[in-house]
Write an enzyme that holds these catalytic residues in place. Structure first.
Site, PDB file in Angstrom:
ATOM      1  N   CYS A  56      -1.934 -54.116 -15.247  1.00 51.90           N
ATOM      2  CA  CYS A  56      -2.363 -53.034 -14.345  1.00 51.90           C
ATOM      3  C   CYS A  56      -2.198 -51.649 -14.965  1.00 51.90           C
ATOM      4  O   CYS A  56      -2.800 -50.682 -14.503  1.00 51.90           O
ATOM      5  CB  CYS A  56      -1.607 -53.114 -13.034  1.00 51.90           C
ATOM      6  SG  CYS A  56      -2.018 -54.612 -12.124  1.00 51.90           S
ATOM      7  N   HIS A  72      -2.804 -46.457  -9.357  1.00 52.31           N
ATOM      8  CA  HIS A  72      -3.306 -47.830  -9.524  1.00 52.31           C
ATOM      9  C   HIS A  72      -3.456 -48.480  -8.144  1.00 52.31           C
ATOM     10  O   HIS A  72      -2.547 -48.423  -7.309  1.00 52.31           O
ATOM     11  CB  HIS A  72      -2.329 -48.628 -10.391  1.00 52.31           C
ATOM     12  CG  HIS A  72      -2.605 -50.096 -10.369  1.00 52.31           C
ATOM     13  ND1 HIS A  72      -3.835 -50.615 -10.695  1.00 52.31           N
ATOM     14  CD2 HIS A  72      -1.822 -51.153 -10.019  1.00 52.31           C
ATOM     15  CE1 HIS A  72      -3.803 -51.935 -10.571  1.00 52.31           C
ATOM     16  NE2 HIS A  72      -2.595 -52.276 -10.158  1.00 52.31           N
ATOM     17  N   ASN A  96      -7.418 -55.253  -5.879  1.00 49.44           N
ATOM     18  CA  ASN A  96      -6.784 -54.870  -7.150  1.00 49.44           C
ATOM     19  C   ASN A  96      -7.616 -55.437  -8.306  1.00 49.44           C
ATOM     20  O   ASN A  96      -7.689 -56.657  -8.476  1.00 49.44           O
ATOM     21  CB  ASN A  96      -5.355 -55.424  -7.178  1.00 49.44           C
ATOM     22  CG  ASN A  96      -4.588 -55.039  -8.433  1.00 49.44           C
ATOM     23  OD1 ASN A  96      -5.165 -54.486  -9.376  1.00 49.44           O
ATOM     24  ND2 ASN A  96      -3.304 -55.337  -8.447  1.00 49.44           N
TER      25      ASN A  96
END
Ligand code: ACO
Length: 352
Positions: free
Chosen positions: A112, A279, A309
């Site tokens: 990520c 993020h 995500n």
């Protein structure tokens, strides 16, 4: 000399998967997913479509926005934890697919935090004067990680069959993870510029590998012989495991700390940030980071509700959307922050 972002693009697959489509194949609900994560839908690739395909769409858009021809790119950095092949990485795959010159390509895997690390690496390569124009891509496809042989066709609307109870039970085992992720890519062109009034101002990047089990893939690795084996597949060890609450706690404390650190190093107050791009892992995490930093909601944009995500894709996708709809304007000071498996995390500053 500064590194400036001259263009951005995104690559989003065509299959929209709303929460209700997941509720058809596992014990979950739109209400649970929205309340716990803020996610309303995500996009899934077709079988056979890889992160290099989404990366290529994004890269082409970024080149067009930057008014650059592919022959003008000096180096490529591809951030992904889901490359098309175990080796080589997506760098050479994309180099060939796009018909780039025989330029160096770097494959990095910080999950990520991949795009954040890639941006900082691009700046370092430019500051070292090795390269003038670097194409940076963040892309991930999570669907191949999931046990989608049990209802893949149903989630994308290709079939209206009822999954069996055994399939439903199997899917439900992984519901805490599968509902969070989507597929997507973003890319930016980073270039050397003599205009010192704008550009990349720096980053603070961190790693703590003391608890990789909090978020990792247990099986399919080279401590095992062979590195993929039937026992691991039967145990589901090729599917990521995640201690959701532990990762959540790390995210809401370490990202604000990284933002404070990068701002302190640059001699600015966090309140001076015009926008902070966080993020996109969970809306509650994004809101928690904003609260810790006393930033109002309008300074912390999000799109997790539409994409879920997308790992290395989230920051460049959000950046591109904010550029496109005018939320990012010339003169603005923006921050980036991310945390993910590793743990890797950090924050960066960019003067538009
Ligand atoms: N649908 C319905 N119920 C569910 C689902 C689901 N999809 N998933 C879990 N549940 C259940 C659990 O089984 C549990 O039930 P129980 O109380 O009967 O045991 C209950 O919901 C609560 O589960 P928790 O895990 O406590 O839920 P929590 O509020 O912590 O939310 C979540 C879970 C959304 C995973 C959250 O912890 C989170 O977002 N963590 C961080 C994720 C993250 O940021 N990952 C990093 C990025 S990924 C990367 O780097 C690759």
């Amino acid at each position: 000399m500064r590194s400036i972002i001259t263009g951005s693009g995104i690559g989003i697959p065509k299959n929209v998967v709303p929460n209700d489509a997941l509720a058809k194949i596992m014990d979950t609900s739109d209400e649970w997913i929205r309340t716990r994560s803020g996610i309303e839908q995500r996009y899934y690739v077709d079988a056979g479509q890889g992160s290099s395909d989404l990366g290529m769409l994004a890269a082409e858009g970024a080149l067009q926005a930057a008014s650059r021809d592919k022959s003008e790119i000096d180096a490529l950095i591809f951030a992904t934890m889901t490359p098309d092949h175990f080796f080589p990485g997506n760098g050479p795959v994309l180099q060939a697919k796009m018909g780039l010159g025989e330029i160096p390509t770097f494959d990095i895997r910080q999950q990520c935090s991949g795009f954040l690390y890639a941006l900082d690496l691009a700046d370092s390569l430019i500051q070292s004067r090795k390269f003038k124009r670097v194409l940076v891509i963040g892309a991930d496809v999570h669907t191949p990680f999931m046990p989608w042989q049990n209802g893949w066709d149903v989630t994308i609307g290709a079939s209206d069959r009822e999954v069996t109870q055994a399939e439903r039970d199997e899917n439900t085992k992984y519901r805490d993870r599968t509902v969070l992720f989507g597929d997507g890519a973003g890319a930016v062109v980073v270039e050397a510029s003599d205009d010192d009034t704008r550009g990349y101002l720096g980053a603070k990047l961190f790693t703590d590998g003391s608890n990789i089990e909090a978020l990792y893939v247990k099986g399919v690795g080279f401590r095992h012989r062979p590195y993929v084996n039937k026992e691991e597949l039967a145990a589901g060890d090729q599917i990521p495991t995640m201690e959701g609450r532990a990762v959540f706690k790390e995210a809401v404390s370490r990202m604000p700390a990284a933002v404070r650190a990068v701002c302190a190093e640059a001699g600015i107050e966090v309140a001076q940030l015009d926008l902070l791009l966080v993020h996109q892992a969970n809306l509650r995490i994004i809101e928690g980071v904003a609260k810790q930093l006393a930033l109002p909601p309008e300074k912390v944009p999000h799109n997790i509700e539409r994409y879920g995500n997308t790992t290395a894709g989230t920051l460049p996708i959000l950046f591109h959307e904010c550029i496109t709809d005018g939320r990012i304007r010339p003169g603005m000071l923006i921050g980036f922050t991310a945390l993910g498996s590793g743990l890797h995390w950090g924050a960066a500053l960019y003067q538009c």
